[in-house]
Each structure stands twice: as structure tokens, then as C-alpha cells.
Enzyme design. Structure first.
Site, PDB file in Angstrom:
ATOM      1  N   HIS A  25       0.830  -1.216   0.000  1.00 54.71           N
ATOM      2  CA  HIS A  25       0.000   0.000   0.000  1.00 54.71           C
ATOM      3  C   HIS A  25       0.856   1.254   0.000  1.00 54.71           C
ATOM      4  O   HIS A  25       1.860   1.349   0.698  1.00 54.71           O
ATOM      5  CB  HIS A  25      -1.031  -0.015   1.126  1.00 54.71           C
ATOM      6  CG  HIS A  25      -0.507   0.049   2.519  1.00 54.71           C
ATOM      7  ND1 HIS A  25      -0.199   1.240   3.138  1.00 54.71           N
ATOM      8  CD2 HIS A  25      -0.277  -0.927   3.436  1.00 54.71           C
ATOM      9  CE1 HIS A  25       0.196   1.000   4.373  1.00 54.71           C
ATOM     10  NE2 HIS A  25       0.177  -0.303   4.584  1.00 54.71           N
ATOM     11  N   ASP A  57       5.945   0.590   6.795  1.00 54.34           N
ATOM     12  CA  ASP A  57       4.495   0.490   6.560  1.00 54.34           C
ATOM     13  C   ASP A  57       4.039   1.589   5.608  1.00 54.34           C
ATOM     14  O   ASP A  57       3.510   2.592   6.050  1.00 54.34           O
ATOM     15  CB  ASP A  57       3.787   0.600   7.918  1.00 54.34           C
ATOM     16  CG  ASP A  57       2.298   0.293   7.851  1.00 54.34           C
ATOM     17  OD1 ASP A  57       1.867  -0.353   6.886  1.00 54.34           O
ATOM     18  OD2 ASP A  57       1.572   0.713   8.757  1.00 54.34           O
ATOM     19  N   GLU A  93      -5.022   1.939   2.473  1.00 58.32           N
ATOM     20  CA  GLU A  93      -5.079   0.793   3.382  1.00 58.32           C
ATOM     21  C   GLU A  93      -5.264   1.221   4.823  1.00 58.32           C
ATOM     22  O   GLU A  93      -6.039   0.620   5.560  1.00 58.32           O
ATOM     23  CB  GLU A  93      -3.798  -0.040   3.253  1.00 58.32           C
ATOM     24  CG  GLU A  93      -3.832  -1.363   4.014  1.00 58.32           C
ATOM     25  CD  GLU A  93      -3.374  -1.261   5.461  1.00 58.32           C
ATOM     26  OE1 GLU A  93      -3.640  -2.192   6.243  1.00 58.32           O
ATOM     27  OE2 GLU A  93      -2.747  -0.232   5.828  1.00 58.32           O
ATOM     28  N   GLU A  94      -4.562   2.279   5.235  1.00 59.72           N
ATOM     29  CA  GLU A  94      -4.533   2.634   6.657  1.00 59.72           C
ATOM     30  C   GLU A  94      -5.920   2.967   7.201  1.00 59.72           C
ATOM     31  O   GLU A  94      -6.238   2.626   8.333  1.00 59.72           O
ATOM     32  CB  GLU A  94      -3.567   3.798   6.894  1.00 59.72           C
ATOM     33  CG  GLU A  94      -2.110   3.490   6.594  1.00 59.72           C
ATOM     34  CD  GLU A  94      -1.518   2.427   7.510  1.00 59.72           C
ATOM     35  OE1 GLU A  94      -2.225   1.908   8.390  1.00 59.72           O
ATOM     36  OE2 GLU A  94      -0.328   2.110   7.339  1.00 59.72           O
ATOM     37  N   ASP A 145       3.000  -6.477   3.533  1.00 62.82           N
ATOM     38  CA  ASP A 145       2.609  -5.360   4.401  1.00 62.82           C
ATOM     39  C   ASP A 145       2.943  -5.631   5.863  1.00 62.82           C
ATOM     40  O   ASP A 145       2.137  -5.352   6.752  1.00 62.82           O
ATOM     41  CB  ASP A 145       1.110  -5.067   4.234  1.00 62.82           C
ATOM     42  CG  ASP A 145       0.667  -3.819   4.997  1.00 62.82           C
ATOM     43  OD1 ASP A 145       1.536  -3.000   5.334  1.00 62.82           O
ATOM     44  OD2 ASP A 145      -0.538  -3.685   5.261  1.00 62.82           O
ATOM     45  N   HIS A 166       3.263   3.011  12.345  1.00 61.04           N
ATOM     46  CA  HIS A 166       2.316   4.065  12.750  1.00 61.04           C
ATOM     47  C   HIS A 166       2.953   5.108  13.661  1.00 61.04           C
ATOM     48  O   HIS A 166       2.261   5.745  14.459  1.00 61.04           O
ATOM     49  CB  HIS A 166       1.084   3.470  13.439  1.00 61.04           C
ATOM     50  CG  HIS A 166       0.253   2.592  12.571  1.00 61.04           C
ATOM     51  ND1 HIS A 166      -0.901   1.977  13.004  1.00 61.04           N
ATOM     52  CD2 HIS A 166       0.401   2.216  11.280  1.00 61.04           C
ATOM     53  CE1 HIS A 166      -1.427   1.258  12.029  1.00 61.04           C
ATOM     54  NE2 HIS A 166      -0.643   1.386  10.966  1.00 61.04           N
TER      55      HIS A 166
END
Length: 468
Positions: A275, A287, A321-322, A348, A420
Site C-alpha cells: 500500500h 508500513d 489501506e490505513e 505489508d 504508525h
């Protein structure tokens, strides 16, 4: 008798040809694997995306730059059939955020608002704390213990190679604000869904939407959450929280795809990718710039062969995606050709080494998959007999619609230290482990692409207990 002998001779010759072709495929897969271990393309892509584009939150200028970057990268690498599929996606933008412990003594708290949280009033909210050490403890508490208070949940996350602790700890983030709101809380703070001991907090999406009743919510760094837990045992706590954010209901996102076209069966497609979007607090290296890089580099290496494999390899850079949306949009765009999607896989979980392979149910006995298992073994990847499932958030829609998936499972032991967060940066990526990922994807995908394997038929024919 002569006719029978001729037929048997022809069958034997055909078998020899098939065997020779399979042996040639194995040699090519092994050569691709070994070349990938020294190839720098995945590193270059990861570096380029994280350095020259930076954070890529849906709706941000960074995400629009990333869309153009993806198209330009595909063109430069020689991919064909490049598509940009736009879909509706409301965007959320973070504003100023702050939190402080007011009593028993003043202390600034390091927080980050959860993704898509609603804001506090401009002046913030200040209230007594209701602290719970687990999400279940909060849900079981009477509303009288929560009403009018700022709820703090300090549930830790367990470190595991397969990342299994994430789902358990993550419920505080996903459902906590809604459940606390039901009980009358005015705001929520959670211990970051993290395996680290860092003061850097972790964001991540929480339940949201026009029909969702929720409260402002943020995450604390791990040491501060533990400090509040200790203080709460000694007496009442008060916290002041300010969160600002805005929502654009009319925004859009994009799924970007491109092909290495198959030489004999171009309409049969293997879907791989990662992503493109990221949270706004870091540069999204683990990520998921790494996932984009791994799958793009794998397809590019296969595309450099003198002859492409039989089937088409499609790389997708999913665009939301998030906070969700990519999967449904990709399913909608492919509803008419789902039967032509042979296999799907998503990278991912960072950039650390792949340690196991999970195949679609019933396929491990096929010659191509036997060859894949052998080819991956020197990379210290073992075959896990549990059938592949939950192949990735972005392929969840097509998986649910019947497209077979593969899991090339990455070591997640340190992934949740960084994802994140502002610490999700290029320096966390180990080039050697990144190359091992590319080697695994390249050799495996080539063997599928140049074979006649039908994962759907093999799954249908497999005994019910297969893989367990």
C-alpha cells in the site's frame, strides 16, 4: 500393438518435455532468487519514496505526489498497462494536539491522535481519569465509573514473530472510543499498540463514520501509560486533552497498477503489491514503502528475463489501506474478471526476513509448488502446512470473492516497535533482509506465473481436513 507402442512413446516424450520445462523453470527461479539477493532496486525504491515523497496520508499533498510518483516509477521500470483507478474516500487531516497531566502534579504527555478521531472542543477537555489495565476491564465497568471522565486503557501488546499480539491489543484503539462513549466518557487515551518501550506514541485508525457515536481519542507512549498506571494506584488523576482535526467528505484516493505481461496466457493474472498510503507522523518505510519496493522489484526482475513467464504479473500500489477503502475499490474494479485472477499476495509487515510460506489449500503437491518450497528453503523459509488466509487488508475483498491467496510471512518481531509512528523511517530497514524478501517473492511468483497451476481446482478437490 504398434499403435499402442507409438502412443506410449508419444506420452513418454511429452512427459519428458514437461519434466524438462519444469527443470528449466526451477533453474530460472533459482537464478532469479540469487540475483535478487544482490539487487538494489528494492532499496532504491524504498529510499526514493520515503525521502522524496515522505508521509502519504490520504487526502494530503504527499499522497497526490505519491500517486504521480507511482505512475512515473512504473513507466521508468518498463511496466505496461499502467492504470490509476480513482475511488471516493473521505480524508482526515490532523491538527494541533496536546495533553497534560494536571493532578497529582503537572506533566506534559506525549500523545498522538488516533486516525480519524473526532476533535475536542477548541478549549480541550479536562476531567478526572478512569484507568483500566485492559479493554475488557473497561467494558465490564459500570457506566457510573466512567461517565464524565477521561478513560485511560493501559493494555500492553505481546511481542510475537507472527504479530499475533496486535489483534488482541488493537481492540483498545479500534473499538475503545465507541465503547467508552457508550458509557459516558468524554475522551479516551490508550497505551500505544506497540511492542516497544519508547515514549513515541503510535497512531492508527479507530472506528469512525457519520453514524458512529464516539469521543476524542489519542495514544500515549508506553512509559507514560505505565506511569499513569502507577500513579492511579495512589490516588485520583486529572488530564487535559486537546485534539484538532478536519474531515473532507468529498475526497478521493487511487489504486495504481501495472503489468509484466504474460507471454502465453496474458489474461491470467497474478496480483501482488503493497500500500502506497501511510500515516502522517513518519515516512512509512516499514508500513509500507518496503512492501511496494519488494513486490515492484520482484516483478521487474522477472520482467527482465529474455522471455516473460506465461501469465501476467500485476503489481498494485493500493491507495488507502490505513483507513480502509482500497480493498472494496479493487474488488469493484475487478468484479468482471475475478476468475482470471490466479493468485493474490500482499507485502505489508515491514522489511524483515520472510520465515514461512503458506499456500492455497490443497496446492502443496503440485510440481510448481514443490519446486517453490525447495527454491525458498535456502532462504531459510519453511513451508507452513496451514492454508494461506487473510492475505492482506487490500486483497481482502477479492479473497472473500474467491481469489486464492499466498502468505509469505515476514518476521514481525520488531515491526510493531515502529509502525504508525514518527520512527517509521528508512534507517529501520535492513537492506539484507529486504533483499531476502525480494528473492522469495521473485522466485515464488515466477514459478506460479510460468506454470499451469489452478489453485481453485486444487482447493475444491482437497479433503476437508487438508492443511490441519
Amino acid at each position: 500393438m504398434l499403435m499402442i507402442r507409438s502412443l506410449l512413446t508419444a506420452v513418454a516424450a511429452s512427459a519428458l518435455l514437461v519434466g524438462a520445462a519444469q527443470a528449466q523453470d526451477v533453474k530460472i527461479a533459482e537464478a532469479l532468487r540469487d540475483k535478487a539477493l544482490t539487487d538494489r532496486l528494492a532499496w532504491d525504491i524504498t529510499e526514493d519514496l520515503t525521502t522524496n515523497i515522505g508521509p502519504r496520508l490520504v487526502g494530503s499533498p504527499g499522497m497526490e505526489r505519491a500517486k504521480d510518483w507511482g505512475v512515473a516509477r512504473f513507466k521508468a521500470l518498463g511496466f505496461t498497462n499502467i492504470k490509476v483507478d480513482q475511488f471516493a474516500k473521505p480524508s482526515w487531516t490532523r491538527g494541533e494536539e496536546s495533553a497534560e497531566l494536571v493532578a497529582p502534579y503537572p506533566m506534559k504527555l506525549s500523545i498522538v491522535g488516533l486516525g480519524r478521531t473526532i476533535p475536542t472542543p477548541a478549549e480541550g477537555v479536562e476531567a478526572e481519569v478512569a484507568l483500566f489495565t485492559t479493554y475488557a476491564e473497561m467494558v465490564a465497568a459500570p457506566a457510573s465509573a466512567i461517565k464524565g471522565k477521561i478513560v485511560v486503557i493501559t493494555q500492553p501488546m505481546v511481542r510475537a514473530q507472527d504479530g499475533a499480539g496486535y489483534g488482541v491489543a488493537g481492540i483498545s484503539r479500534r473499538a475503545g472510543p465507541v465503547e467508552a462513549a457508550k458509557r459516558g466518557a468524554v475522551a479516551l487515551l490508550i497505551r500505544s499498540v506497540s511492542t516497544s518501550s519508547s515514549t513515541v506514541p503510535h497512531t492508527g485508525v479507530t472506528t469512525n463514520g457519520a453514524d458512529v457515536v464516539t469521543i476524542p481519542a489519542a495514544a500515549l507512549g508506553v512509559p507514560e501509560a505505565e506511569q499513569l498506571e502507577r500513579l492511579a494506584k495512589k490516588g485520583p488523576l486529572r488530564i487535559k486533552l486537546k485534539l484538532a482535526s478536519s474531515l473532507d467528505a468529498g475526497d478521493v484516493a487511487w489504486n495504481i497498477s501495472a503489468d509484466i505481461k504474460g507471454s502465453e496466457k496474458p489474461d491470467e493474472v497474478i496480483v501482488i503489491g503493497g500500500h502506497l498510503d501511510s500515516w502522517d507522523v513518519g515516512t512509512g518505510a516499514f508500513d509500507d514503502a518496503a512492501g511496494i519496493a519488494i513486490t515492484t522489484a520482484a516483478a521487474k526482475l522477472i520482467g527482465e528475463l529474455p522471455k516473460h513467464p506465461k501469465r501476467t504479473i500485476r503489481v498494485v500500489m493500493w491507495g488507502s489501506e490505513e483507513s480502509g477503502g482500497s480493498s472494496d475499490a479493487f474488488l469493484a474494479a475487478n468484479k468482471s474478471n475475478l476468475e482470471k485472477l490466479v493468485l493474490a499476495g500482499e507485502s505489508d509487515t515491514g522489511a524483515d526476513r520472510i520465515y514461512s510460506l503458506q499456500l492455497p489449500r490443497g496446492s502443496e503437491g503440485h510440481p510448481a509448488m514443490k519446486a517453490a518450497i525447495r527454491t525458498l528453503s535456502p532462504l531459510k523459509i519453511y513451508f507452513d502446512r496451514n492454508p494461506a488466509a487473510h492475505g492482506g487488508a487490500d486483497i481482502g475483498g477479492i479473497e472473500g470473492a474467491g481469489v486464492p491467496v499466498v502468505n509469505l510471512n515476514q518476521d514481525a518481531s520488531r515491526y510493531f516497535d515502529y509502525h504508525h509512528t514518527a520512527d517509521d523511517t528508512l534507517d529501520k530497514v535492513d537492506p539484507i533482509q529486504l533483499a531476502q524478501n525480494v528473492a522469495a517473492w521473485t522466485s515464488f511468483i515466477y514459478l506460479v506465473a510460468d506454470s499451469d497451476i489452478d489453485f481453485r481446482a486444487l482447493s475444491a478437490a482437497a479433503p476437508a481436513q487438508a492443511g490441519h
